[in-house]
Design an enzyme around this catalytic site. Structure first.
Site, PDB file in Angstrom:
ATOM      1  N   SER A 157       0.800  -1.078   0.089  1.00  0.00           N
ATOM      2  CA  SER A 157      -0.032   0.024  -0.170  1.00  0.00           C
ATOM      3  C   SER A 157       0.702   1.238   0.008  1.00  0.00           C
ATOM      4  O   SER A 157       2.064   1.219   0.191  1.00  0.00           O
ATOM      5  CB  SER A 157      -0.866   0.150   1.098  1.00  0.00           C
ATOM      6  OG  SER A 157      -1.661  -1.114   1.325  1.00  0.00           O
TER       7      SER A 157
HETATM    8  N1  SAH Z   1       0.227  -4.997   4.316  1.00  0.00           N
HETATM    9  C1  SAH Z   1       0.851  -5.638   3.061  1.00  0.00           C
HETATM   10  C2  SAH Z   1       0.080  -5.590   1.921  1.00  0.00           C
HETATM   11  C3  SAH Z   1      -0.450  -6.800   1.474  1.00  0.00           C
HETATM   12  S1  SAH Z   1      -1.340  -6.881   0.189  1.00  0.00           S
HETATM   13  C4  SAH Z   1       2.067  -4.755   2.799  1.00  0.00           C
HETATM   14  O1  SAH Z   1       2.378  -3.752   3.515  1.00  0.00           O
HETATM   15  O2  SAH Z   1       3.065  -4.883   2.004  1.00  0.00           O
HETATM   16  C5  SAH Z   1      -2.491  -8.030   0.711  1.00  0.00           C
HETATM   17  C6  SAH Z   1      -1.848  -9.477   1.351  1.00  0.00           C
HETATM   18  O3  SAH Z   1      -2.942 -10.192   1.787  1.00  0.00           O
HETATM   19  C7  SAH Z   1      -1.274 -10.388   0.447  1.00  0.00           C
HETATM   20  O4  SAH Z   1       0.043 -10.732   0.517  1.00  0.00           O
HETATM   21  C8  SAH Z   1      -2.096 -11.533   0.066  1.00  0.00           C
HETATM   22  O5  SAH Z   1      -1.706 -12.865  -0.321  1.00  0.00           O
HETATM   23  C9  SAH Z   1      -2.597 -11.558   1.592  1.00  0.00           C
HETATM   24  N2  SAH Z   1      -3.875 -12.403   1.762  1.00  0.00           N
HETATM   25  C10 SAH Z   1      -4.982 -12.545   0.834  1.00  0.00           C
HETATM   26  N3  SAH Z   1      -5.961 -13.093   1.486  1.00  0.00           N
HETATM   27  C11 SAH Z   1      -5.372 -13.676   2.404  1.00  0.00           C
HETATM   28  C12 SAH Z   1      -5.753 -14.425   3.549  1.00  0.00           C
HETATM   29  N4  SAH Z   1      -7.350 -14.966   3.579  1.00  0.00           N
HETATM   30  N5  SAH Z   1      -5.252 -14.821   4.607  1.00  0.00           N
HETATM   31  C13 SAH Z   1      -3.841 -14.295   4.819  1.00  0.00           C
HETATM   32  N6  SAH Z   1      -3.347 -13.379   3.894  1.00  0.00           N
HETATM   33  C14 SAH Z   1      -4.004 -13.236   2.901  1.00  0.00           C
END
Ligand code: SAH
Length: 199
Positions: free
Chosen positions: A52
């Protein structure tokens, strides 16, 4: 408060500002995007996922009102950038990621930064992380179609959750949810775009 130029949100919490300034974002973005590490924009991190924009990360973190007595659950470790900020501000971070390779990469960087108050899990965060519940705060960085019941259950009384909610292909709303006993007070904050949460 203005971060990195570009869009800005109202960040007033000095502790959040200081913490985010101390985190080298270039470590968390892929080599080909290093030039953009300090631009206030979301960037791809591989596997169809994104990191983000820093101002949004700071804004969402500020809403949780963390301090060194608080334990926080994070769903969606991704690059680990948001995890780093949480770890600087809270006593302990429990972070769940569904893609193993991303978690591995994130852990390596967070270890290198000396952030040792983080516990990692590979799994489906839709279910939360029962073992260490309830949590003082929950940060969700992937968007489910509705607020997962399990996450509500795992929030402490007076606890706060920040979560983007929206069906795939539809507008998502960032919500702040505060638990008051058996009641959950929900506030819609703004429209956002996160990757969908795997159910
Ligand atoms: N906070 C992160 C951004 C993450 S993008 C940062 O600062 O980089 C969203 C993330 O959520 C991705 O890595 C994706 O793989 C994960 N994700 C999606 N669905 C999920 C679930 N059900 N459980 C755990 N992680 C999940």
């Amino acid at each position: 408060m203005r971060f990195f130029g570009g869009i800005f949100y109202d960040i007033e919490d000095e502790r959040v500002i200081e913490a985010i300034r101390s985190i080298p974002r270039e470590l968390f973005v892929p080599d080909e995007f290093k030039d953009y590490a300090y631009v206030d924009s979301a960037l791809p991190i591989g596997y169809g996922q994104t990191i983000s924009q820093p101002s949004l990360v700071a804004y969402m973190t500020q809403l949780l009102e963390l301090d060194k007595n608080k334990e926080v659950l994070e769903i969606g470790t991704g690059s680990g950038y948001q995890t780093a900020l949480l770890a600087k501000l809270a006593k302990k971070v429990y972070t769940v990621e569904i893609i193993e390779e991303l978690q591995k990469r994130a852990k390596k960087i967070l270890d290198k930064l000396g952030l040792d108050n983080i516990k990692y899990k590979i799994g489906n965060g839709y279910e939360g992380w029962e073992e260490y519940a309830p949590y003082d705060a929950i940060m969700v960085t992937a968007a489910p179609p509705e607020v997962p019941e399990k996450l509500l259950e795992q929030l402490k009384d007076s606890g706060k959750m920040v979560i983007p909610v929206g069906k795939p292909g539809h507008t998502q709303v960032l919500k702040l949810i505060i638990r008051e006993g058996d009641k959950f007070i929900e506030e819609d904050l703004q429209y956002v775009r996160f990757v969908p949460m795997v159910k």
